[in-house]
Design an enzyme around this catalytic site. Sequence first.
Site, PDB file in Angstrom:
ATOM      1  N   VAL A   1       0.817  -1.216   0.000  1.00  0.00           N
ATOM      2  CA  VAL A   1       0.000   0.000   0.000  1.00  0.00           C
ATOM      3  C   VAL A   1       0.850   1.266   0.000  1.00  0.00           C
ATOM      4  O   VAL A   1       0.382   2.335  -0.331  1.00  0.00           O
ATOM      5  CB  VAL A   1      -0.981   0.000   1.196  1.00  0.00           C
ATOM      6  CG1 VAL A   1      -1.915  -1.211   1.108  1.00  0.00           C
ATOM      7  CG2 VAL A   1      -0.259  -0.003   2.551  1.00  0.00           C
ATOM      8  N   LYS A   2       2.090   1.161   0.413  1.00  0.00           N
ATOM      9  CA  LYS A   2       3.038   2.281   0.431  1.00  0.00           C
ATOM     10  C   LYS A   2       2.429   3.544   1.035  1.00  0.00           C
ATOM     11  O   LYS A   2       2.614   4.644   0.525  1.00  0.00           O
ATOM     12  CB  LYS A   2       3.593   2.539  -0.976  1.00  0.00           C
ATOM     13  CG  LYS A   2       4.356   1.310  -1.520  1.00  0.00           C
ATOM     14  CD  LYS A   2       5.216   1.595  -2.701  1.00  0.00           C
ATOM     15  CE  LYS A   2       6.041   0.404  -3.115  1.00  0.00           C
ATOM     16  NZ  LYS A   2       5.287  -0.679  -3.781  1.00  0.00           N
ATOM     17  N   ARG A   3       1.714   3.391   2.134  1.00  0.00           N
ATOM     18  CA  ARG A   3       1.075   4.509   2.789  1.00  0.00           C
ATOM     19  C   ARG A   3       2.066   5.272   3.656  1.00  0.00           C
ATOM     20  O   ARG A   3       3.076   4.742   4.078  1.00  0.00           O
ATOM     21  CB  ARG A   3      -0.069   4.014   3.689  1.00  0.00           C
ATOM     22  CG  ARG A   3      -1.188   3.278   2.961  1.00  0.00           C
ATOM     23  CD  ARG A   3      -1.891   4.189   1.985  1.00  0.00           C
ATOM     24  NE  ARG A   3      -3.145   3.611   1.493  1.00  0.00           N
ATOM     25  CZ  ARG A   3      -3.323   3.067   0.292  1.00  0.00           C
ATOM     26  NH1 ARG A   3      -2.323   2.984  -0.558  1.00  0.00           N
ATOM     27  NH2 ARG A   3      -4.505   2.613  -0.082  1.00  0.00           N
TER      28      ARG A   3
END
Lengths: 316, 316
Positions: free
Chosen positions: B106-108
Site C-alpha cells: 500500500v506504500k502509505r
Amino acid sequence: MNFADRIIEEVLVKKSHVCVGLDPRWQRIPRSLRKNYGGSRPDTAEAARQVIEAFNEGLLEAVKDTAVAVKPQIAFYEIYGEKGIEAFWNTVKIAQNKGLLVIGDVKRNDIGSTAAAYSRAYLENSSPVRDNDRVLPDAITINPYFGSDGIEPFLQSCEKNDRGVFILVRTSNPSAAEVQDQKLVDGATVGEKIAGMVAEWGDSLKGENGYSPVGAVVGASCREEAAELRARMSSSYFLVPGYGAQGGGVEDVIPCFDYEGLGALVNSSRGIDYAYEKDEYSDDYRRAAKKAVQDMSEKINSALAEDPGLAWEEAE
Amino acid sequence: MNFADRIIEEVLVKKSHVCVGLDPRWQRIPRSLRKNYGGSRPDTAEAARQVIEAFNEGLLEAVKDTAVAVKPQIAFYEIYGEKGIEAFWNTVKIAQNKGLLVIGDVKRNDIGSTAAAYSRAYLENSSPVRDNDRVLPDAITINPYFGSDGIEPFLQSCEKNDRGVFILVRTSNPSAAEVQDQKLVDGATVGEKIAGMVAEWGDSLKGENGYSPVGAVVGASCREEAAELRARMSSSYFLVPGYGAQGGGVEDVIPCFDYEGLGALVNSSRGIDYAYEKDEYSDDYRRAAKKAVQDMSEKINSALAEDPGLAWEEAE
C-alpha cells in the site's frame, strides 16, 4: 482550464485561500449524528459510511461559500474498508456539486507502471468500467520518493484531464526534518532538491496565470524555509497544511504566497471540522465550522493586505 | 510470534524465498475468466470484483505450497473504487486461509496522527466497527518521507499485533536514483541514511532469529548497493521487488540475503500472474503460475547454495 487557473478563478470569486480538510474521526463527530449508529464506535461499516457522509454534507454546506477547496484525507475513510471508500467517493461528489474544488489527500505513489494505476484511479476520466459514473477529485497529493518515473503518469493525467497534483516537498510534522532537511553535497536540502524537480516537472504546463498544475505540499512550520521554497517553485501552487491544530499561525503561511497574494491554499482540518467542540455554537457543528473558516480567511486576507511580497523580500 | 520469525518459519518449511505479487490487470487476466463480465473492460465494478477474486483464488491455490508470501498491490484494486477495495480485502482473507503470509503493498504514510489511522486500517486487530470480521495483512509497505513520527504508529501496531512493515529504502524503478541515490554531506546517500533509520527503528524489536518486524524494500537493481544496505540493516528482512518483469535476475538478489541464506523475500508479480501468456501451459494460468514460482524458487535456492555469504564479503 489548467488546474491552477481553476484555483485562482475560485480564489478571486470567493476572496478566500482556505482549504478545509475532511478528516472524520468517529469519536469527535457530534453525538447527535452518531448516537443511533453505535455511540462510541459504529455498529457496522455501513453505519460509519452513513454518519461520515451526513457529517461531511453538513460541513460542506456550511463552508461552500468561504472555502475554495476541501481535502478529504483518505486514511480516515480506509479504516472502514470498502464502506469507508464509498464514503470517500461520495464525499468527492457532494463537494463538487456544491462548487468546491476537491483535493484527494491520498499521498500515493509507486514505480511507473503502478503509479499509472493510481493516476487512473484518481485523475483519469477514461472510465475503468462501463457503468462508471464516478466523480473524480480535481487534484491529489503524491509522494516524490520514486523520482520522475513515479511522477510522469500523474503529469500526463493532469494535462489530459485538467487535474492537478500536490507533491510532498516539506511536510508539517515534527520529524519531517529527519529526511527532508538533510543537506546534500550540493548545498541544498532533500526538500529543496525535490522542489527543483517539482519546478521542472511543471515548467512546460504553465497556464494563463503562470502556474502549473504541479503543486507542492509545503507545511506551515518555518517562515524562512517557506520563502526559500516559494522562490524555487515560482510556478507551483502550494498546499499548506499545519495551520491551526498543528501549530502553524498566519505569519507562518504568508511566505507561501506570491507578490499578488496568490499561490497558496491554506488547509485546516481539525480546527474546522471540530470547531464546535470549543465554540459558542457548540450545539451546531456547521455554524461553528462556518465561523471558523470565516475567521481563518479574514486573518489570512488581512495579513496578505498588510504584508505583500514579504516572502520574496526575505528570500532575496 | 515476531513477524520476521513467522517469515523464517515459513521459509524453512516451504524451502522458498518467493513472494508473489497480485497485480490484477484486467486486459491480461485470461479471457475465459472475464469474457462473461465485459471483455475489454468490466461491465460494472462488481464484475471487476468477481473476476479479480476468481483470478486471485486460482493463483493463490496454485502457489500456496511454493510461495511464502503474496503481495497484493492495492493500486490495481483502487481503480475499481469500493468494489476493488472489497476484492483487495477478500484476497487478503483467501490468501491467509491458504496459509500464505500477506504483504499489503500500500506504500502509505503521512504525519503521525494520520499515519495512526493508516496503521489502524491495516495492522490493528482492535476493530473499528462492532460487526467487523476483517482479516488483516501480516505486513504492509510504508514510505519514509515523513521521518520517525510517521513511522512510530506502525511500529506500535507491529509490536502489539505481531505484524510487520517494509519501509521503502531503495526502490527498483529507473528514476529511483534521482532522490534515493543523492549524496548527503556525511557521505551516505539518502537511501543509506534511511537504511540507518530503519535499523534503529527495528533495533529494540528483534525476535528469536535476530530479525525485527521492521523490514525494508530494496529493489533488485544493483548488487553493490544491495550488499551495502544488507550490512547497514542487519536485522531487517528485505522485500526485494524488481525480479523478472522489471529486469532483476537471480544474481542481483543474492546480496540481499544473509550468511545463512535468510533475510530476503524476492517478489515477482507480472512474471508469475501472467506466466501463462508465454508458457507451455498457456491454457491454464494456474499451472503456468505454479511452474513459474517453482522455477524462480529453484534458481534462488541454487544460487544461495553456491554462493553463501557473498553479499557480506563484498560489503566488507
